[in-house]
Design an enzyme around this catalytic site. Sequence first.
Site, short mmCIF file in Angstrom:
data_model
loop_
_atom_site.label_atom_id
_atom_site.label_comp_id
_atom_site.label_asym_id
_atom_site.label_seq_id
_atom_site.Cartn_x
_atom_site.Cartn_y
_atom_site.Cartn_z
N ILE A 1 0.83 -1.21 0.00
CA ILE A 1 0.00 0.00 0.00
C ILE A 1 0.87 1.26 0.00
O ILE A 1 0.57 2.23 -0.71
CB ILE A 1 -0.94 -0.01 1.23
CG1 ILE A 1 -1.90 -1.22 1.17
CG2 ILE A 1 -1.74 1.29 1.31
CD1 ILE A 1 -2.59 -1.53 2.49
N ASP B 1 14.26 2.46 9.67
CA ASP B 1 13.45 1.40 10.25
C ASP B 1 12.64 2.08 11.35
O ASP B 1 13.21 2.86 12.15
CB ASP B 1 14.40 0.33 10.85
CG ASP B 1 13.64 -0.91 11.31
OD1 ASP B 1 12.70 -0.77 12.12
OD2 ASP B 1 14.00 -2.02 10.87
N ASN C 1 2.47 4.36 7.47
CA ASN C 1 1.93 3.14 6.86
C ASN C 1 2.72 1.88 7.23
O ASN C 1 2.16 0.78 7.23
CB ASN C 1 1.92 3.33 5.34
CG ASN C 1 1.71 2.04 4.59
OD1 ASN C 1 0.59 1.54 4.49
ND2 ASN C 1 2.79 1.44 4.07
N SER D 1 -5.72 -1.02 11.57
CA SER D 1 -6.46 -2.15 10.99
C SER D 1 -7.75 -2.33 11.78
O SER D 1 -7.78 -2.09 12.99
CB SER D 1 -5.65 -3.44 11.09
OG SER D 1 -6.46 -4.55 10.78
N TYR E 1 -1.03 -9.18 16.51
CA TYR E 1 -1.33 -8.12 15.54
C TYR E 1 -2.46 -7.23 16.07
O TYR E 1 -2.40 -6.01 15.98
CB TYR E 1 -1.70 -8.74 14.19
CG TYR E 1 -1.91 -7.75 13.08
CD1 TYR E 1 -0.84 -7.16 12.43
CD2 TYR E 1 -3.20 -7.41 12.67
CE1 TYR E 1 -1.03 -6.25 11.40
CE2 TYR E 1 -3.41 -6.50 11.64
CZ TYR E 1 -2.32 -5.92 11.00
OH TYR E 1 -2.53 -5.02 9.98
N LYS F 1 -2.29 -3.10 16.88
CA LYS F 1 -3.10 -2.07 16.22
C LYS F 1 -4.08 -1.41 17.21
O LYS F 1 -4.39 -0.22 17.08
CB LYS F 1 -3.85 -2.67 15.03
CG LYS F 1 -2.93 -3.14 13.89
CD LYS F 1 -2.14 -2.00 13.24
CE LYS F 1 -1.48 -2.45 11.93
NZ LYS F 1 -0.75 -1.38 11.26
N VAL G 1 -6.44 -5.93 1.76
CA VAL G 1 -5.80 -5.51 0.50
C VAL G 1 -4.83 -6.59 -0.03
O VAL G 1 -4.06 -7.16 0.75
CB VAL G 1 -5.03 -4.19 0.71
CG1 VAL G 1 -4.52 -3.65 -0.63
CG2 VAL G 1 -5.92 -3.15 1.38
N THR H 1 -1.81 -7.55 -0.92
CA THR H 1 -0.38 -7.23 -0.82
C THR H 1 0.30 -8.46 -0.23
O THR H 1 -0.36 -9.47 0.02
CB THR H 1 -0.17 -6.05 0.16
OG1 THR H 1 -0.68 -6.45 1.44
CG2 THR H 1 -0.88 -4.79 -0.30
P1 NDP Z 1 3.27 -5.13 3.15
O1 NDP Z 1 3.72 -6.27 4.00
O2 NDP Z 1 2.99 -5.33 1.72
O3 NDP Z 1 4.29 -3.89 3.30
C1 NDP Z 1 4.68 -3.47 4.56
C2 NDP Z 1 5.55 -2.23 4.42
O4 NDP Z 1 5.95 -1.82 5.74
C3 NDP Z 1 6.83 -2.50 3.63
O5 NDP Z 1 7.19 -1.33 2.94
C4 NDP Z 1 7.83 -2.81 4.74
O6 NDP Z 1 9.18 -2.60 4.40
C5 NDP Z 1 7.39 -1.78 5.77
N1 NDP Z 1 7.90 -2.13 7.08
C6 NDP Z 1 7.64 -3.23 7.82
N2 NDP Z 1 8.32 -3.20 8.97
C7 NDP Z 1 9.03 -2.05 8.96
C8 NDP Z 1 9.92 -1.43 9.87
N3 NDP Z 1 10.26 -1.98 11.03
N4 NDP Z 1 10.45 -0.23 9.55
C9 NDP Z 1 10.13 0.36 8.36
N5 NDP Z 1 9.31 -0.17 7.47
C10 NDP Z 1 8.76 -1.37 7.77
O7 NDP Z 1 1.97 -4.59 3.92
P2 NDP Z 1 0.71 -3.75 3.39
O8 NDP Z 1 1.11 -2.81 2.33
O9 NDP Z 1 -0.38 -4.70 3.15
O10 NDP Z 1 0.35 -2.97 4.73
C11 NDP Z 1 0.56 -1.58 4.92
C12 NDP Z 1 -0.13 -1.19 6.23
O11 NDP Z 1 -1.52 -1.52 6.16
C13 NDP Z 1 0.42 -1.92 7.46
O12 NDP Z 1 0.48 -1.03 8.55
C14 NDP Z 1 -0.62 -3.00 7.71
O13 NDP Z 1 -0.64 -3.43 9.05
C15 NDP Z 1 -1.88 -2.27 7.29
N6 NDP Z 1 -2.98 -3.17 6.93
C16 NDP Z 1 -2.91 -3.97 5.83
C17 NDP Z 1 -3.98 -4.79 5.49
C18 NDP Z 1 -3.97 -5.66 4.28
O14 NDP Z 1 -4.97 -6.36 4.05
N7 NDP Z 1 -2.92 -5.66 3.46
C19 NDP Z 1 -5.21 -4.83 6.32
C20 NDP Z 1 -5.18 -3.94 7.45
C21 NDP Z 1 -4.11 -3.14 7.73
P3 NDP Z 1 10.13 -3.84 3.93
O15 NDP Z 1 9.87 -4.05 2.47
O16 NDP Z 1 11.50 -3.35 4.24
O17 NDP Z 1 9.76 -5.04 4.74
#
Ligand code: NDP
Length: 229
Positions: free
Chosen positions: A13, A58, A82, A136, A151, A155, A184, A186
């Site tokens: 996202i 991070d 995000n 979430s 999780y 949240k 979503v 992803t």
């Molecule tokens: P993805 O797993 O596809 O992406 C997660 C992103 O967060 C990546 O860019 C990752 O970086 C980054 N990230 C994770 N840990 C860290 C950290 N410690 N420091 C910096 N960056 C970090 O997840 P989504 O895009 O699906 O999710 C985005 C947000 O939406 C999250 O907060 C998730 O909890 C929330 N969400 C998602 C849902 C879904 O259905 N997808 C539903 C509800 C909420 P890297 O590539 O380095 O790991």
Amino acid sequence: MSHWLIAGASRGIGLELARQLALRGERVSASVRSENGRAALQEALEPLGDRGQILIFDTRDDAQIREAAAEVSEPIDALVANAGAYGPQRQSALDMDFDGVLDLVNVNTLGPLRVAQAFLPLIKQAERPRIAMISSVLGSMALEGTFNVGYRISKAGLNKIVQCLADDLKPEGIPVISMHPGWVRTDMGGPNAPVSAEDSAAGIIGVIERLTLADTRRFVDYKGAEIDW
Ligand code: NDP
């Protein structure tokens, strides 16, 4: 043109938010946590030339976030916190990887606040500043079910932070909201999720653009629909 900061934009996202904002010609600062995550974001920000900036941090590392904040010189109109993770395999109330869940809380609960605090001086400089934390529906205390307790608590804790930050920043005229992006497709949401990253990101951008102080302390989804805390 507004200046957006997207934390966690290497994929999913966050990457899609950066891509859509770049296509619209907004100024975008977006973060990845290592050089490895840079390539896709760099491509997404290409249309912006020098109005796109990649930051590296991070969200567990306060010093790294503050160093990144020092690299940004323009006021920030909208922060989207995000970055998030799903956590360890064992995270039920009956069988928990406690260290893994502690790390998850560090990322999902405290991470967004670290980012907000570090960038707050730049957010305060904007004419119409806004903060959205990506939470979430699983953080809702009203939601039943017991899977992925780690999780959920991460949240739920973030939602409480949003309420407190919203109250603290209301006198400064800065709205703060908690958002559920939908389920979503992803890496986190998996291939069976009903919402595309494109639709989720477009919805999130729309909600944040419409945000005023009257909306502060709300918990809404990517379409703007209210969610029970
Ligand atoms: P993805 O797993 O596809 O992406 C997660 C992103 O967060 C990546 O860019 C990752 O970086 C980054 N990230 C994770 N840990 C860290 C950290 N410690 N420091 C910096 N960056 C970090 O997840 P989504 O895009 O699906 O999710 C985005 C947000 O939406 C999250 O907060 C998730 O909890 C929330 N969400 C998602 C849902 C879904 O259905 N997808 C539903 C509800 C909420 P890297 O590539 O380095 O790991």
